[in-house]
Design a protein around this motif. Structure first.
Motif, mmCIF file in Angstrom:
data_model
loop_
_atom_site.group_PDB
_atom_site.id
_atom_site.type_symbol
_atom_site.label_atom_id
_atom_site.label_comp_id
_atom_site.label_asym_id
_atom_site.label_seq_id
_atom_site.Cartn_x
_atom_site.Cartn_y
_atom_site.Cartn_z
ATOM 1 N N MET A 135 -0.654 -17.753 -15.839
ATOM 2 C CA MET A 135 -0.102 -16.423 -15.731
ATOM 3 C C MET A 135 -0.014 -16.037 -14.267
ATOM 4 N N GLU A 136 1.076 -15.405 -13.893
ATOM 5 C CA GLU A 136 1.262 -14.904 -12.536
ATOM 6 C C GLU A 136 1.462 -13.388 -12.595
ATOM 7 N N LYS A 137 0.749 -12.666 -11.743
ATOM 8 C CA LYS A 137 0.914 -11.215 -11.667
ATOM 9 C C LYS A 137 1.362 -10.855 -10.256
ATOM 10 N N ARG A 138 2.328 -9.938 -10.165
ATOM 11 C CA ARG A 138 2.791 -9.443 -8.874
ATOM 12 C C ARG A 138 2.815 -7.925 -8.926
ATOM 13 N N GLU A 139 2.203 -7.296 -7.930
ATOM 14 C CA GLU A 139 2.180 -5.838 -7.842
ATOM 15 C C GLU A 139 3.358 -5.365 -7.017
ATOM 16 N N ILE A 140 3.965 -4.279 -7.449
ATOM 17 C CA ILE A 140 5.070 -3.675 -6.720
ATOM 18 C C ILE A 140 4.637 -2.280 -6.301
ATOM 19 N N ASN A 141 4.533 -2.076 -4.987
ATOM 20 C CA ASN A 141 4.100 -0.805 -4.411
ATOM 21 C C ASN A 141 4.973 -0.471 -3.208
ATOM 22 N N PRO A 142 6.040 0.302 -3.396
ATOM 23 C CA PRO A 142 6.868 0.681 -2.256
ATOM 24 C C PRO A 142 6.149 1.628 -1.289
ATOM 25 N N TRP A 143 5.069 2.250 -1.758
ATOM 26 C CA TRP A 143 4.301 3.201 -0.951
ATOM 27 C C TRP A 143 2.826 2.807 -0.949
ATOM 28 N N THR A 144 2.015 3.582 -0.235
ATOM 29 C CA THR A 144 0.570 3.301 -0.203
ATOM 30 C C THR A 144 -0.271 4.422 -0.802
ATOM 31 N N TRP A 145 0.338 5.586 -1.078
ATOM 32 C CA TRP A 145 -0.453 6.735 -1.520
ATOM 33 C C TRP A 145 -1.196 6.487 -2.822
ATOM 34 N N GLN A 146 -0.674 5.611 -3.691
ATOM 35 C CA GLN A 146 -1.328 5.363 -4.974
ATOM 36 C C GLN A 146 -2.608 4.541 -4.830
ATOM 37 N N ASP A 147 -2.786 3.895 -3.693
ATOM 38 C CA ASP A 147 -3.969 3.054 -3.486
ATOM 39 C C ASP A 147 -5.269 3.849 -3.641
ATOM 40 N N ASP A 148 -5.277 5.102 -3.192
ATOM 41 C CA ASP A 148 -6.473 5.945 -3.321
ATOM 42 C C ASP A 148 -6.751 6.337 -4.772
ATOM 43 N N ARG A 149 -5.782 6.143 -5.634
ATOM 44 C CA ARG A 149 -5.938 6.500 -7.046
ATOM 45 C C ARG A 149 -6.153 5.271 -7.926
ATOM 46 N N ASN A 150 -6.270 4.108 -7.303
ATOM 47 C CA ASN A 150 -6.578 2.845 -7.999
ATOM 48 C C ASN A 150 -5.560 2.444 -9.052
ATOM 49 N N TYR A 151 -4.293 2.546 -8.708
ATOM 50 C CA TYR A 151 -3.274 1.988 -9.581
ATOM 51 C C TYR A 151 -2.106 1.498 -8.739
ATOM 52 N N VAL A 152 -1.169 0.832 -9.389
ATOM 53 C CA VAL A 152 0.015 0.321 -8.720
ATOM 54 C C VAL A 152 1.250 0.920 -9.393
ATOM 55 N N GLN A 153 2.379 0.867 -8.708
ATOM 56 C CA GLN A 153 3.599 1.436 -9.260
ATOM 57 C C GLN A 153 4.184 0.572 -10.378
#
Length: 129
Positions: A1-19
């Motif tokens: 299995m391969e997982k790739r996170e997509i995060n165009p921004w960084t603000w969600q990092d403090d909320r512990n999730y990805v876009q």
């Protein structure tokens, strides 16, 4: 299995999730029903939000582990709450649980009018392996 996170921004990092999470070469997928503060005998909790959140997390862990999946492979988490005002002061509990289990998931928080009986929060997850 391969997982790739997509995060165009960084603000969600403090909320512990990805876009978004892209998953390729999946062996299997587990779609969990919403897990809430329901006791092993089926009784709904009438406790405060913090207590209900902790029980809902515990119940979600049980379902995922009993299914043979790992918490770190949760890729989608929906949170339903009957009160943002009651839930948000305890959001750090959820964030810490996510971080401690190395979960990197897309997350959506829903404010709903009501849940079953006396329930205040419900967690619905999708996991892969």
């Amino acid at each position: 299995m391969e997982k790739r996170e997509i995060n165009p921004w960084t603000w969600q990092d403090d909320r512990n999730y990805v876009q978004a999470v892209e998953v390729k070469n999946v062996q299997s997928t587990l779609y969990c029903a919403g897990q809430a503060a329901v006791h092993p005998d089926g009784r709904s909790s009438d406790a405060d939000m913090k207590t209900q959140l902790l029980l809902a997390i515990s119940n979600l862990e049980t379902v995922i582990r009993e299914s043979g999946y790992e918490l770190k492979n949760i890729v989608r988490l929906n949170v339903y709450t009957t009160s943002n005002d009651e839930f948000l002061p305890h959001f750090d509990i959820l964030k810490e649980w996510i971080a401690n289990n190395r979960i990197r998931q897309a997350l959506t928080l829903f404010h709903v009018t009501n849940l079953f009986e006396t329930l205040k929060v419900e967690l619905e997850a999708t996991a892969v392996k």
